[in-house]
Every structure is written in structure tokens, then in C-alpha cells.
Scaffold this motif. Structure first.
Motif, short mmCIF file in Angstrom:
data_model
loop_
_atom_site.label_atom_id
_atom_site.label_comp_id
_atom_site.label_asym_id
_atom_site.label_seq_id
_atom_site.Cartn_x
_atom_site.Cartn_y
_atom_site.Cartn_z
N PHE A 69 5.45 8.54 -9.77
CA PHE A 69 5.34 8.21 -11.19
C PHE A 69 4.42 9.19 -11.92
N ALA A 70 3.27 9.49 -11.32
CA ALA A 70 2.33 10.42 -11.94
C ALA A 70 2.94 11.81 -12.08
N SER A 71 3.70 12.22 -11.09
CA SER A 71 4.36 13.53 -11.15
C SER A 71 5.40 13.59 -12.26
N MET A 72 6.13 12.48 -12.45
CA MET A 72 7.12 12.42 -13.52
C MET A 72 6.46 12.49 -14.89
N VAL A 73 5.33 11.81 -15.05
CA VAL A 73 4.65 11.78 -16.34
C VAL A 73 4.06 13.15 -16.67
N VAL A 116 -5.50 0.64 4.73
CA VAL A 116 -5.48 1.80 3.84
C VAL A 116 -5.66 3.10 4.62
N SER A 117 -6.16 3.02 5.83
CA SER A 117 -6.34 4.22 6.64
C SER A 117 -5.01 4.91 6.92
N ILE A 118 -3.91 4.18 6.80
CA ILE A 118 -2.60 4.76 7.10
C ILE A 118 -2.22 5.84 6.09
N VAL A 119 -2.81 5.80 4.88
CA VAL A 119 -2.50 6.82 3.88
C VAL A 119 -3.61 7.87 3.81
N GLY A 120 -4.48 7.90 4.82
CA GLY A 120 -5.44 8.98 4.94
C GLY A 120 -6.84 8.71 4.46
N ILE A 132 0.83 -1.21 0.00
CA ILE A 132 0.00 0.00 0.00
C ILE A 132 0.86 1.26 0.00
N LEU A 133 1.89 1.28 0.84
CA LEU A 133 2.77 2.44 0.92
C LEU A 133 3.56 2.63 -0.37
N LEU A 134 4.04 1.52 -0.95
CA LEU A 134 4.80 1.61 -2.20
C LEU A 134 3.95 2.17 -3.32
N ILE A 135 2.72 1.71 -3.42
CA ILE A 135 1.85 2.17 -4.51
C ILE A 135 1.39 3.60 -4.26
N TYR A 136 1.12 3.95 -3.01
CA TYR A 136 0.67 5.32 -2.72
C TYR A 136 1.77 6.33 -3.03
N PHE A 137 2.95 6.12 -2.49
CA PHE A 137 4.04 7.08 -2.71
C PHE A 137 4.68 6.89 -4.08
N GLY A 138 4.80 5.63 -4.52
CA GLY A 138 5.36 5.37 -5.84
C GLY A 138 4.46 5.88 -6.95
N GLY A 162 4.77 16.12 -15.19
CA GLY A 162 5.75 17.20 -15.16
C GLY A 162 5.63 18.10 -13.96
N HIS A 163 4.62 17.86 -13.12
CA HIS A 163 4.49 18.61 -11.88
C HIS A 163 3.88 17.68 -10.83
N TYR A 164 3.87 18.15 -9.59
CA TYR A 164 3.44 17.28 -8.49
C TYR A 164 1.97 16.89 -8.63
N VAL A 165 1.73 15.59 -8.61
CA VAL A 165 0.38 15.05 -8.66
C VAL A 165 0.26 14.00 -7.56
N GLU A 166 -0.69 14.16 -6.69
CA GLU A 166 -0.86 13.21 -5.59
C GLU A 166 -1.96 12.20 -5.91
N VAL A 167 -1.60 10.93 -5.82
CA VAL A 167 -2.58 9.86 -6.01
C VAL A 167 -3.44 9.79 -4.75
N ASN A 168 -4.75 9.87 -4.89
CA ASN A 168 -5.60 9.87 -3.70
C ASN A 168 -5.60 8.50 -3.02
N ALA A 169 -5.97 8.51 -1.77
CA ALA A 169 -5.88 7.30 -0.95
C ALA A 169 -6.77 6.18 -1.46
N PHE A 170 -7.96 6.53 -1.95
CA PHE A 170 -8.87 5.49 -2.42
C PHE A 170 -8.31 4.78 -3.64
N THR A 171 -7.78 5.54 -4.59
CA THR A 171 -7.20 4.94 -5.79
C THR A 171 -6.01 4.07 -5.44
N ALA A 172 -5.14 4.58 -4.58
CA ALA A 172 -3.98 3.80 -4.15
C ALA A 172 -4.41 2.52 -3.44
N GLY A 173 -5.46 2.63 -2.62
CA GLY A 173 -5.96 1.46 -1.91
C GLY A 173 -6.53 0.42 -2.85
#
Length: 219
Positions: free
Chosen positions: A74-78, A163-167, A64-70, A80-91
């Protein structure tokens, strides 16, 4: 506690949605991977084996942590700016990966348990590969896989708490916030336990119904 009742209700629907989406996606991928394990290509079989080995060998919380932060990286690299994957999608992604890894082995074992003569007889009758799966292998495999598959669903509902650990505002998150706000941890965690028990009991009853519904398959 009364003020948190509505929050628990919303959290219950979030947890249920998370589990249902993850379980559906994980089931589809697990079945495809199980079928791939029977493919003639050694590389494909090796890739599937490596996938299931890694998924089953790494703790769910780490995935869960790898996919949330990873995923955010990855999304930010694609983009070109900071993009945060939301907790539900990561979960959903993380739990789908975990579920598919275990489901692959469950389905593979069930497929292997179907007598080879069944497939040969289907081919001799002129059935194509899809018809063979839909009419012969699939129904028998389903009955054989149901007990272990049901256990996977029960584990999935319990794993949603991680999944609650990522908010994510799920049952566990509401219980944690409520326990800290009102200084009543026992009350809130007992309420969370009751809600998780409700979900797992519903799953158990559904699997038992399915087992009674398909008693003839595999005989």
C-alpha cells in the motif's frame, strides 16, 4: 552466551516497547469500539461486530504477515516507488488490531454489566454524557473489566514473539539467532522463556495491584 547478554537486554526493551505501544493503542480503539457497539445505528454496530469477528477469527501470525506485506504494498502504491514498512511499525499495527478486537468485547461486557439505573440516576442529576462516563460508568466498568483485561495484556506480551518472523530484533529473534550460532538451543530458549515470564509476571502483579486499588467500584 555472554556476548548475547547485551543483545537480550536490547531485545527486552524492544519487546517491552512493542507491547506497551500496541496495548495503549489497542485499548483506546477497543474502548471506542465498545462504546460504538452501544450506538443507536445498526450499521455502526454491525461494522464493529464484523471487525471483532474477523480479528478474533484470524490467527495473529496471519494478521502480522498481512499488515507487514500489505502495508509495504500500500505504501509503495501511494508513494509511487518501493517503500518497506519496518518490522516494528508493522508489529505495532498488527498487535494493536488484535488487542483492540478482543478488548472491544471485554469492555462491551463490562459496560453491559453496569446497572442501567446508574446511568439514569446520573442523567437525573444533570450530568452530561462525558461526566456520566468519567464519574459513573467508567470507574465501575474498569473494575469489572480488569481480570479479563489483564489476561489480554499477558497474551499480548506472548504474542510479541510472533513479530520476530518479519525480522524484528526482539527476545525471540535474539534467542533464535543465538541458538543457531552457538548450537545451544536449550540455553537460549530457556533464557527467552525467563524474559517473557518476567514480563507476564510484572503484568500479573500490576493487575492484582489495580484490583486491590479499586475494590469499591461496582459495589
Amino acid at each position: 552466551m555472554n556476548g548475547f547478554a547485551s543483545q537480550f537486554l536490547v531485545a527486552f526493551t524492544v519487546t517491552l516497547s512493542l507491547a506497551l505501544v500496541s496495548g495503549f493503542v489497542g485499548t483506546v480503539f477497543g474502548l471506542l469500539l465498545a462504546i460504538s457497539k452501544g450506538a443507536a445505528s445498526p450499521r455502526l454496530r454491525g461494522a464493529v461486530t464484523a471487525y471483532t469477528t474477523v480479528v478474533r477469527g484470524v490467527p495473529e501470525l496471519v494478521i502480522i504477515l498481512l499488515i507487514y506485506f500489505g502495508g509495504t504494498t500500500f505504501a509503495s502504491m501511494v508513494v509511487g516507488h518501493y517503500v518497506e514498512v519496518n518490522a516494528f511499525t508493522a508489529g505495532v499495527i498488527a498487535l494493536s488490531v488484535v488487542f483492540s478486537g478482543y478488548a472491544t468485547e471485554v469492555f462491551r461486557g463490562a459496560i453491559a454489566a453496569v446497572p442501567a439505573g446508574q446511568t439514569e440516576a446520573a442523567k437525573s442529576l444533570g450530568l452530561n454524557a462525558w461526566q456520566c462516563w468519567a464519574l459513573i460508568i467508567g470507574p465501575q466498568m474498569l473494575r469489572l473489566a480488569l481480570p479479563a483485561y489483564g489476561n489480554l495484556w499477558i497474551s499480548l506480551f506472548k504474542d510479541t514473539a510472533l513479530v520476530s518472523i518479519v525480522g524484528l530484533t526482539d527476545i525471540m529473534r535474539v534467542a533464535f539467532v543465538g541458538a543457531g550460532s552457538l548450537r545451544a538451543p536449550l540455553t537460549f530458549y530457556l533464557a527467552a522463556s525467563a524474559l517473557y515470564l518476567t514480563l507476564t509476571t510484572m503484568t500479573l502483579v500490576s493487575i492484582q495491584f489495580a484490583e486491590r486499588r479499586y475494590p469499591a467500584f461496582g459495589r
